[in-house]
Design a protein around this motif. Sequence first.
Motif, PDB file in Angstrom:
ATOM      1  N   GLU A  52     -31.991 -40.031 -43.078  1.00 44.29           N
ATOM      2  CA  GLU A  52     -31.671 -41.462 -42.974  1.00 44.29           C
ATOM      3  C   GLU A  52     -32.164 -42.226 -44.199  1.00 44.29           C
ATOM      4  OE1 GLU A  52     -32.874 -43.231 -39.257  1.00 44.29           O
ATOM      5  OE2 GLU A  52     -31.973 -41.583 -38.130  1.00 44.29           O
ATOM      6  N   GLU A  53     -33.365 -41.907 -44.666  1.00 45.14           N
ATOM      7  CA  GLU A  53     -33.906 -42.580 -45.855  1.00 45.14           C
ATOM      8  C   GLU A  53     -33.047 -42.296 -47.083  1.00 45.14           C
ATOM      9  OE1 GLU A  53     -36.487 -44.736 -46.287  1.00 45.14           O
ATOM     10  OE2 GLU A  53     -36.631 -44.786 -44.105  1.00 45.14           O
ATOM     11  N   VAL A  54     -32.665 -41.041 -47.255  1.00 46.40           N
ATOM     12  CA  VAL A  54     -31.818 -40.675 -48.397  1.00 46.40           C
ATOM     13  C   VAL A  54     -30.448 -41.339 -48.268  1.00 46.40           C
ATOM     14  CG1 VAL A  54     -30.654 -38.737 -49.531  1.00 46.40           C
ATOM     15  CG2 VAL A  54     -33.039 -38.507 -48.821  1.00 46.40           C
ATOM     16  N   THR A  55     -29.927 -41.382 -47.055  1.00 48.16           N
ATOM     17  CA  THR A  55     -28.628 -42.022 -46.813  1.00 48.16           C
ATOM     18  C   THR A  55     -28.667 -43.493 -47.184  1.00 48.16           C
ATOM     19  OG1 THR A  55     -28.155 -40.477 -45.028  1.00 48.16           O
ATOM     20  CG2 THR A  55     -26.907 -42.515 -45.040  1.00 48.16           C
ATOM     21  N   LYS A  56     -29.742 -44.159 -46.800  1.00 45.63           N
ATOM     22  CA  LYS A  56     -29.895 -45.584 -47.134  1.00 45.63           C
ATOM     23  C   LYS A  56     -29.909 -45.764 -48.647  1.00 45.63           C
ATOM     24  CE  LYS A  56     -32.964 -49.485 -46.187  1.00 45.63           C
ATOM     25  NZ  LYS A  56     -33.652 -49.837 -47.408  1.00 45.63           N
ATOM     26  N   TRP A  57     -30.672 -44.925 -49.327  1.00 47.29           N
ATOM     27  CA  TRP A  57     -30.749 -45.020 -50.788  1.00 47.29           C
ATOM     28  C   TRP A  57     -29.389 -44.755 -51.415  1.00 47.29           C
ATOM     29  CZ3 TRP A  57     -29.844 -41.914 -54.989  1.00 47.29           C
ATOM     30  CH2 TRP A  57     -30.341 -42.378 -56.201  1.00 47.29           C
ATOM     31  N   LEU A  58     -28.684 -43.741 -50.934  1.00 47.01           N
ATOM     32  CA  LEU A  58     -27.358 -43.421 -51.474  1.00 47.01           C
ATOM     33  C   LEU A  58     -26.389 -44.589 -51.276  1.00 47.01           C
ATOM     34  CD1 LEU A  58     -27.038 -39.735 -50.278  1.00 47.01           C
ATOM     35  CD2 LEU A  58     -27.044 -40.501 -52.662  1.00 47.01           C
ATOM     36  N   SER A  59     -26.415 -45.174 -50.101  1.00 41.03           N
ATOM     37  CA  SER A  59     -25.523 -46.304 -49.820  1.00 41.03           C
ATOM     38  C   SER A  59     -25.776 -47.471 -50.759  1.00 41.03           C
ATOM     39  CB  SER A  59     -25.701 -46.775 -48.375  1.00 41.03           C
ATOM     40  OG  SER A  59     -25.251 -45.800 -47.481  1.00 41.03           O
ATOM     41  N   GLU A  60     -27.038 -47.694 -51.056  1.00 39.90           N
ATOM     42  CA  GLU A  60     -27.416 -48.810 -51.915  1.00 39.90           C
ATOM     43  C   GLU A  60     -27.179 -48.518 -53.394  1.00 39.90           C
ATOM     44  OE1 GLU A  60     -31.467 -49.375 -50.792  1.00 39.90           O
ATOM     45  OE2 GLU A  60     -30.953 -50.388 -48.918  1.00 39.90           O
ATOM     46  N   ASN A  61     -26.943 -47.260 -53.741  1.00 35.61           N
ATOM     47  CA  ASN A  61     -26.815 -46.885 -55.147  1.00 35.61           C
ATOM     48  C   ASN A  61     -25.493 -46.198 -55.472  1.00 35.61           C
ATOM     49  OD1 ASN A  61     -29.557 -47.531 -56.457  1.00 35.61           O
ATOM     50  ND2 ASN A  61     -30.097 -46.589 -54.507  1.00 35.61           N
ATOM     51  N   VAL A 116     -21.241 -39.526 -50.116  1.00 34.88           N
ATOM     52  CA  VAL A 116     -22.348 -38.636 -49.757  1.00 34.88           C
ATOM     53  C   VAL A 116     -23.113 -39.217 -48.570  1.00 34.88           C
ATOM     54  CG1 VAL A 116     -24.466 -37.544 -50.581  1.00 34.88           C
ATOM     55  CG2 VAL A 116     -22.520 -37.793 -52.115  1.00 34.88           C
ATOM     56  N   ALA A 117     -23.287 -40.522 -48.558  1.00 33.88           N
ATOM     57  CA  ALA A 117     -23.984 -41.177 -47.449  1.00 33.88           C
ATOM     58  C   ALA A 117     -23.220 -40.966 -46.139  1.00 33.88           C
ATOM     59  CB  ALA A 117     -24.161 -42.668 -47.740  1.00 33.88           C
ATOM     60  N   GLU A 118     -21.894 -41.053 -46.192  1.00 28.49           N
ATOM     61  CA  GLU A 118     -21.089 -40.825 -44.987  1.00 28.49           C
ATOM     62  C   GLU A 118     -21.274 -39.398 -44.482  1.00 28.49           C
ATOM     63  OE1 GLU A 118     -17.054 -41.835 -45.897  1.00 28.49           O
ATOM     64  OE2 GLU A 118     -17.571 -43.924 -46.343  1.00 28.49           O
ATOM     65  N   ASN A 119     -21.314 -38.438 -45.386  1.00 26.52           N
ATOM     66  CA  ASN A 119     -21.550 -37.048 -44.994  1.00 26.52           C
ATOM     67  C   ASN A 119     -22.931 -36.888 -44.359  1.00 26.52           C
ATOM     68  OD1 ASN A 119     -19.043 -36.329 -45.967  1.00 26.52           O
ATOM     69  ND2 ASN A 119     -19.837 -35.652 -47.940  1.00 26.52           N
ATOM     70  N   ALA A 120     -23.912 -37.570 -44.908  1.00 28.99           N
ATOM     71  CA  ALA A 120     -25.265 -37.501 -44.364  1.00 28.99           C
ATOM     72  C   ALA A 120     -25.320 -38.096 -42.960  1.00 28.99           C
ATOM     73  CB  ALA A 120     -26.248 -38.212 -45.289  1.00 28.99           C
ATOM     74  N   VAL A 121     -24.563 -39.170 -42.742  1.00 25.33           N
ATOM     75  CA  VAL A 121     -24.509 -39.770 -41.409  1.00 25.33           C
ATOM     76  C   VAL A 121     -23.936 -38.754 -40.417  1.00 25.33           C
ATOM     77  CG1 VAL A 121     -23.368 -41.538 -40.001  1.00 25.33           C
ATOM     78  CG2 VAL A 121     -24.428 -42.169 -42.171  1.00 25.33           C
ATOM     79  N   GLY A 122     -22.931 -38.000 -40.836  1.00 25.35           N
ATOM     80  CA  GLY A 122     -22.381 -36.946 -39.987  1.00 25.35           C
ATOM     81  C   GLY A 122     -23.431 -35.902 -39.631  1.00 25.35           C
ATOM     82  N   ALA A 123     -24.261 -35.554 -40.592  1.00 25.48           N
ATOM     83  CA  ALA A 123     -25.341 -34.589 -40.341  1.00 25.48           C
ATOM     84  C   ALA A 123     -26.340 -35.157 -39.339  1.00 25.48           C
ATOM     85  CB  ALA A 123     -26.042 -34.235 -41.644  1.00 25.48           C
TER      86      ALA A 123
END
Length: 72
Positions: free
Chosen positions: A30-39, A44-51
């Motif tokens: 979730e932390e990495v997803t938040k960072w990816l979304s903001e940057n 990639v963030a959408e894929n992480a949400v799926g995970a």
Amino acid sequence: MANNLDSNVTTADALTLLLHNQHALAAAIEEVTKWLSENGGETVAENAVGAIETIDRNAEAISDAIMRLRLL
């Protein structure tokens, strides 16, 4: 009968630790997803949400199994 109970408790304890690890991994994702979304890493963030969704579904099943083992 006691051996079966001991085995169930041991299994439930191990599953509980795995579940804690699973929650920790979900939090990290979730932390990495938040960072990816903001940057700019929306895909990639959408894929992480799926995970994370998969982790959540599996966590429910693991929790149910732990409860069944502890009630036996």
